[in-house]
Design an enzyme around this catalytic site. Structure first.
Site, PDB file in Angstrom:
ATOM      1  N   ASP A   1      21.814 -32.371   4.022  1.00  0.00           N
ATOM      2  CA  ASP A   1      22.683 -31.991   2.904  1.00  0.00           C
ATOM      3  C   ASP A   1      24.070 -31.576   3.370  1.00  0.00           C
ATOM      4  O   ASP A   1      24.960 -31.344   2.555  1.00  0.00           O
ATOM      5  CB  ASP A   1      22.069 -30.816   2.124  1.00  0.00           C
ATOM      6  CG  ASP A   1      20.810 -31.229   1.389  1.00  0.00           C
ATOM      7  OD1 ASP A   1      20.756 -32.378   0.940  1.00  0.00           O
ATOM      8  OD2 ASP A   1      19.884 -30.413   1.284  1.00  0.00           O
TER       9      ASP A   1
ATOM     10  N   ASP B   1      19.367 -29.224  -5.691  1.00  0.00           N
ATOM     11  CA  ASP B   1      18.145 -29.762  -5.112  1.00  0.00           C
ATOM     12  C   ASP B   1      16.991 -29.375  -6.008  1.00  0.00           C
ATOM     13  O   ASP B   1      17.097 -28.391  -6.716  1.00  0.00           O
ATOM     14  CB  ASP B   1      17.906 -29.045  -3.781  1.00  0.00           C
ATOM     15  CG  ASP B   1      18.205 -29.950  -2.646  1.00  0.00           C
ATOM     16  OD1 ASP B   1      18.724 -31.032  -2.911  1.00  0.00           O
ATOM     17  OD2 ASP B   1      17.932 -29.580  -1.496  1.00  0.00           O
TER      18      ASP B   1
ATOM     19  N   ASP C   1      19.395 -27.518   1.327  1.00  0.00           N
ATOM     20  CA  ASP C   1      18.735 -26.719   2.358  1.00  0.00           C
ATOM     21  C   ASP C   1      18.547 -27.514   3.642  1.00  0.00           C
ATOM     22  O   ASP C   1      18.424 -26.945   4.699  1.00  0.00           O
ATOM     23  CB  ASP C   1      17.382 -26.204   1.857  1.00  0.00           C
ATOM     24  CG  ASP C   1      16.525 -27.328   1.309  1.00  0.00           C
ATOM     25  OD1 ASP C   1      16.939 -28.500   1.418  1.00  0.00           O
ATOM     26  OD2 ASP C   1      15.441 -27.048   0.776  1.00  0.00           O
TER      27      ASP C   1
END
Length: 1168
Positions: A793, A468, A789
């Site tokens: 996800d 990410d 997070d």
């Protein structure tokens, strides 16, 4: 579910703090409950209902939820008072919010488990027979009839010492058992410690005395008003008082994968263990602990204290090595029982880790070889004895001689067992366990909280990381650095006076109202520090912008409190925007909206000019704005956010459900550029990854320009490289065929060059991860790590080989799906995880190299020795000692080597690389040859060299000879020095490098040497040792040190010339595994310990020792223990629905390519 709950009615909270409250509805309970206007049964009855029924029941019983709050002596807005007496009373009446943990295994239970090992059982039997026979004095002992068989047996009263061998074997068995049990026990203790740490860390937001505070989940009581928001995992049951666009994933309880929309009017029931997927709201807690829906299920699964003793016993058997306390609403035991159910339901589970697969296979091969050798040894010895005694010497079997002959057979049997004991590398599983447990403990210091042990080792093989951007590569401290307001593009935060007051008013209101009220900026914790951002970081950036403009968002929020918000469309990954509707004093409505600029600007039809008036905003104006404002901002790595509003008349009221029409025709107030600076340590960490052969890819929801700018700053993309940066739309266009189906070949064209995937949806991330993992275009299958997070996800984290969740910013859902939690949310911690993972792999390889040398030599010596001299030069007890140092101590010494930066300079091993490389095979055979040469020289001409009596062909109970003692001593010393050689497995010359950084290694080598001296000089009869003089000792040492010199010689021989060497311990190939075998293997290895059908297990499954300890490793994963270590309480439930509804398995089988072909099919390789 209703009937489930009713069947569990007898489990009322026995007060854990010993307040002696009555159980059930009778007696004291009712008097207590009378002070509250609702009893435990009433509340439990309500919680079993859903939707309309529930609302009907609440209306019939109480009128509405606010009345229920009053009856529970709570206030919907102010919450409970923080009065300890009141809270205690609630705990007495309604129970506490935790489920009583299962008792830990006692040391004795662990000892009993260690005793179940087949090899040990055989040794015990042999020892007992040997003991029994040594005490039996047959009457015809003196008769010549039994021939020289018993000659010399009586010399020097040696027969009296016949019992010593049996006793010594028993003693060494006890040692092994105690060591094993102690290992398990200390491991369990560590994990319990870890568990309770995590338990204390888990908090939830409640309102008490009108203050919003966070309290540990275990302290929540019935009547608490809890605030729920996106990403939460609900810790207790409750009824919704007020909600904004709340959607819940109840799959963990019902197995339905669709999100359920909750509202105070239609379906207000919120259940523990379910995930908030969207929106926010407030609920009143109505059931906690064992009385909540999750708790009821746990109780049925036998997690309640004494209720389910029988089940407890059953589960005792199943529970491998670690039974853990669970967190509030998390039970280890429940996991066990349900695990069995799951087996029945045959839900595919995550495949074994790479290392485990290779090890199981190798262990089975070695075990089979050892078994064959030991059987041959016994057969040869027996035949030799029978032929010599009865054929050549022509004796007749006399009844009085039977015990003497039997004693011989027992001796042969013991020799056979000895060979097997040495051949089976029981230390292997122990080494894996020690190495993993040690790494996991150390990784905590490096901010990696490992939830699944094998993730640690898989990480060493990682070839790709999909990271990410926000929070991992960047600091996740959002700050507005540019703004476009009223036709002016400010390159830095403007002064409030530079903005038209009317525009400023709109801007401040839009930001203050249209942000979650849980997002706020608090004064810095330390003097001179940065203000603390709480809640959503992007919103905090915007609120900070308001403060920079010298305005206060709090006053706006006080005028329009959260209850007055008319309608909220919360942010989700599909909308990529958030909107809030408020009713103005004149009855009309205003909608404030904020979101990704390219999405929201398309919905704007007008814009505020510098004078504060609105003017038209046509598509060509928009294109110009994109070119002149948005792209320049994005190219500097800023996220652009558009803030807009729209007014509606009060009559007729708009149809709020029709979201597309409502959020349209907006007026743009401003576009702001938010910067999230790159973490200072990230560029370095990424360089290390690239050097280590790991490709880093950035997958982000940001727009392509911002993403590219950040990727360049981090070093993910470099000038002059051939790389791809695309967004989600383009990605989908390229990977789908005409029918819109995803094709693997299309993904294969993209992923090798792809470095940045921008504006990606959660499904894009999952598709990419799956595409890389399933790809076959490179010769090594890719091992992919993913960081995430957000709740969205989850699927990608689960699909990845290793999922990293963020400990600080991560939602409970993300943590749930992950394998490792980064406690500092920092990318550079991932590099540490890679280092530790590679270290684990190398440690195991070092141990294997050492262990196999010992095994090869010891088996050959025992085998040839037995065949040529009818007696193994190494006695059973000596073999056990060798086994102890070689297995237990060596695994400790070699498995605790600390990692070095050098580990990051090589490429990943990948899935198919064999455990034992050519270089290692060269070392094993080379050192084996040296040791065998020395030992056979000593065995056959040793008595001449040292001028001592020969130890060969000694009669049954003869005293220990110096000759055999020298052989034993030389053997052990060679192993000790070879242990130093084993520290390097890549053919390095300096084997002493970094030896002092590992105190455990030094102390074990010296300790072993010390004990060896004691055994030789004072071991006497039990160890079959005769004391040696100083000259003999020096010769033994000289030969031992020769190992180091020989090691240098071996290192000189180039491996590339030795084409004949085979590698061993491959991961099984694809084609070798049939589904049936897979299912069988799973049963074999996983049930090896659980169902102690020892009787039926064939001899070579005497390997069970190996499986047993493998079990230990997998038990960490299984018995909710280590999983539990950070699994938020629902983990069990999320598996439970696998049982109730197989259509939504949470354990995804990654690929059958690497499932273990364990016992069913050792692939073609044989062992040297």
């Amino acid at each position: 579910m209703g009937d489930l709950a009713n069947s569990a009615v007898e489990f009322y909270p026995k007060n854990q703090r010993g307040s002696g409250a009555g159980v059930g509805a009778g007696g004291a309970e009712t008097n207590h409950a009378a002070s509250f206007g609702a009893t435990l049964e009433e509340l439990r009855g309500i919680m079993e209902l859903r939707g309309g029924e529930a609302i009907q029941k609440i209306q019939d019983s109480y009128g509405d939820v606010s009345v229920l709050c009053r009856r529970l002596k709570s206030s919907p807005t102010e919450g409970l008072s923080d009065n300890p007496a009141d809270l205690d009373k609630r705990r007495q009446v309604y129970g506490q919010n935790f489920i009583p943990p299962k008792k830990a295994k006692t040391f004795l239970q662990l000892v009993w488990e260690a005793l179940q090992d087949v090899t040990l059982i055989i040794l015990e039997i042999a020892a007992i027979i040997s003991l029994g026979l040594s005490f039996y004095q047959p009457p015809g002992e003196e008769s010549e009839g039994c021939g020289n068989v018993s000659a010399g047996a009586e010399d020097d009263g040696e027969a009296e010492a016949g019992w010593i061998e049996g006793a010594a074997i028993l003693l060494s068995v006890i040692c092994v058992v105690l060591v094993t049990a102690f290992n398990d026990w200390s491991k369990e203790k560590q994990f319990r410690g870890l568990q309770s740490r995590i338990e204390q860390e888990q908090k939830f937001t409640v309102i008490r005395n009108s203050n919003v505070i966070q309290i540990p989940v275990a302290e929540m009581v019935v009547g608490d008003i809890a605030q729920v928001k996106y990403g939460d995992l609900l810790p207790a049951d409750g009824i919704l008082i007020q909600g904004n666009d709340l959607k819940i994933d109840e799959s963990s309880l019902t197995g339905e994968s669709d999100h359920v929309r909750k509202s105070a009017e239609k379906d207000p029931m919120l259940l523990s263990g379910t995930h908030v997927m969207e929106g926010s709201g407030r609920m009143v807690v109505t059931a906690v602990g064992v009385n909540s829906q999750t708790g009821i299920i746990f109780t049925l699964l036998g997690a309640g204290e004494g209720e389910e003793e029988k089940k407890d016993k059953k589960a005792k058997k199943q529970d491998g090595a670690v039974a853990m306390e669970m967190q509030p609403l998390k039970s280890a035991e429940g996991g066990e029982v349900e695990e069995k159910e799951k087996k029945k339901a045959n839900v595919p589970k995550k495949e074994k880790s790479v290392l485990q697969g290779k090890l199981t296979k190798l262990a089975v091969q070695i075990g089979k070889a050892g078994l064959v050798m030991s059987a041959i040894t016994v057969i040869i010895l027996v035949l030799y004895f029978v032929i010599e005694t009865f054929v050549i010497e022509g004796r007749i079997w006399l009844t009085e001689c039977t015990p003497v002959y039997v004693q011989y057979f027992v001796k042969f049997f013991i020799i056979g067992v000895t060979v097997l004991v040495v051949a089976v590398p029981e230390g292997l599983p122990l080494a894996v366990t020690i190495s993993l447990a040690y790494s996991v403990k150390k990784m905590m210091k490096d901010n990696n909280l490992v939830r699944h042990l094998d993730a640690c080792e898989t990480m060493g093989n990682a070839t790709a990381i999909c990271s990410d951007k926000t929070g991992t590569l960047t600091t996740n401290r959002m700050t507005v650095v540019q703004a476009y307001i009223g036709d002016n593009h400010f390159k830095e935060v403007p002064d409030a006076s530079a903005i038209n007051p009317k525009n400023l008013e709109y801007l401040v209101s839009a930001i203050a109202v249209n942000s979650a009220y849980t997002s706020k900026i608090l004064p810095p914790e330390k003097e001179g520090g940065l203000p603390k951002q709480v809640g959503n970081k992007t919103e905090c950036g915007l609120l900070g912008f308001v403060l920079d403009l010298k305005r206060d968002y709090q006053t706006v929020r006080e005028q329009i409190p959260e209850e007055k918000l008319y309608k909220v469309y919360t942010f989700n990954s599909v909308r990529k925007s958030m909107s809030t509707v408020v009713q103005l004093p004149d009855g009309s409505f205003r909608l404030y909206s904020k979101g990704a600029s390219e999405i929201l600007l398309k919905k704007c039809t007008s814009i505020l000019s510098d004078s504060g008036e609105t003017r038209n905003f046509r598509p060509r104006d928009r294109d110009e704005m994109v070119k002149k404002v948005i792209e320049p901002m994005a190219c500097e790595g800023l996220r652009t956010i558009c803030i807009a509003y729209r007014d509606f008349s009060g009559t007729p009221e708009p149809d709020w459900e029709n979201e597309n029409d409502i959020v349209g025709e907006l007026t743009c107030i401003a576009v702001v550029g938010i910067e999230d600076p790159v973490r200072p340590e990230v560029p370095d960490a990424i360089k290390k990854c690239q050097r280590a052969g790991i490709t880093v890819r950035m997958v982000t929801g940001d727009n392509i320009n911002t993403a590219r700018a950040i990727a360049a700053k981090c070093g993910i993309i470099q000038a002059g490289e051939d790389f791809l940066c695309i967004d989600g739309k383009e990605f989908n266009r390229r990977i789908r065929n005409e029918k819109g189906e995803i094709e693997q070949e299309r993904i294969d064209k993209i992923w090798p060059k792809l470095r940045v995937l921008a504006r990606s949806s959660p499904t894009d991330k999952h598709t990419l991860v799956k595409g890389i993992i399933d790809s076959t275009i490179v010769e090594q299958r890719q091992v992919v790590a993913v960081t995430g997070d957000g709740t969205n996800d989850g699927p990608a984290l689960k699909k990845a080989d290793v999922g990293f969740a963020m400990g600080i910013a991560g939602t409970d859902v993300a943590k749930e799906a992950s394998d490792i939690i980064l406690t500092d949310d920092n990318f550079s911690s991932i590099v540490k995880a890679v280092m530790w993972g590679r270290n684990v792999y190398d440690s195991i390889s070092k141990f294997l190299q050492f262990q196999l040398t010992v095994n090869v030599v010891a088996v050959i010596v025992a085998f040839t020795g037995a065949c040529i001299t009818q007696d193994s030069p190494l006695k059973a007890v000596q073999m056990l000692w060798v086994n102890l140092i070689m297995d237990t101590f060596a695994s400790l010494a070699l498995a605790t080597e600390p990692p070095t930066e050098a580990l990051l300079l090589r490429k990943p091993y990948g899935r198919n690389k064999p455990l034992i490389s050519r270089t290692m095979m060269k070392n094993i055979l080379g050192h084996g040859a040296y040791q065998l040469t020395i030992i056979f020289t000593l065995l056959f001409v040793g008595e001449k060299i040292f001028d001592i009596d020969s130890g060969r062909n000694a009669p049954l109970h003869s005293p220990p000879s110096e000759h055999y003692t020298i052989i034993f001593n030389t053997f052990v010393l060679m192993q000790l020095f070879n242990e130093i050689n084993a520290r390097k497995i890549h053919g390095e010359r300096n084997v002493f490098e970094g030896i002092f950084s590992n105190p455990i290694f030094c102390s074990i080598v010296l300790g072993t040497f010390g004990v060896q001296i004691v055994i030789i000089q004072f071991g006497g009869k039990p160890f079959s040792c005769a004391p040696l003089n100083i000259e003999q000792w020096l010769w033994c040492l000289f030969v031992g040190v020769g190992e180091l010199l020989w090691g240098q010689f071996i290192a000189t021989v180039p491996t590339s010339h030795l084409k004949c060497l085979k590698e061993a311990g491959h991961g099984p190939g694809k084609d070798e595994i049939t589904d049936e075998e897979m299912a069988e293997d799973e049963e074999e290895i996983d049930h090896a310990e659980r169902e102690l059908r020892r009787g039926q297990i064939l001899w070579f499954r005497g390997l069970n020792r190996i499986q047993t300890q493998m079990e230990v490793v997998s038990t960490f994963k299984r018995s909710g223990s280590f999983q539990g270590a950070v699994r938020r309480r629902s983990s069990l439930l999320s598996q439970l629905h696998d049982v109730t509804n197989i259509s939504t398995p949470t354990h995804v089988v990654l690929s059958t390519a690497n499932a273990t072909g364990a016992l069913g099919n050792p692939s073609g390789e044989s062992l040297p």
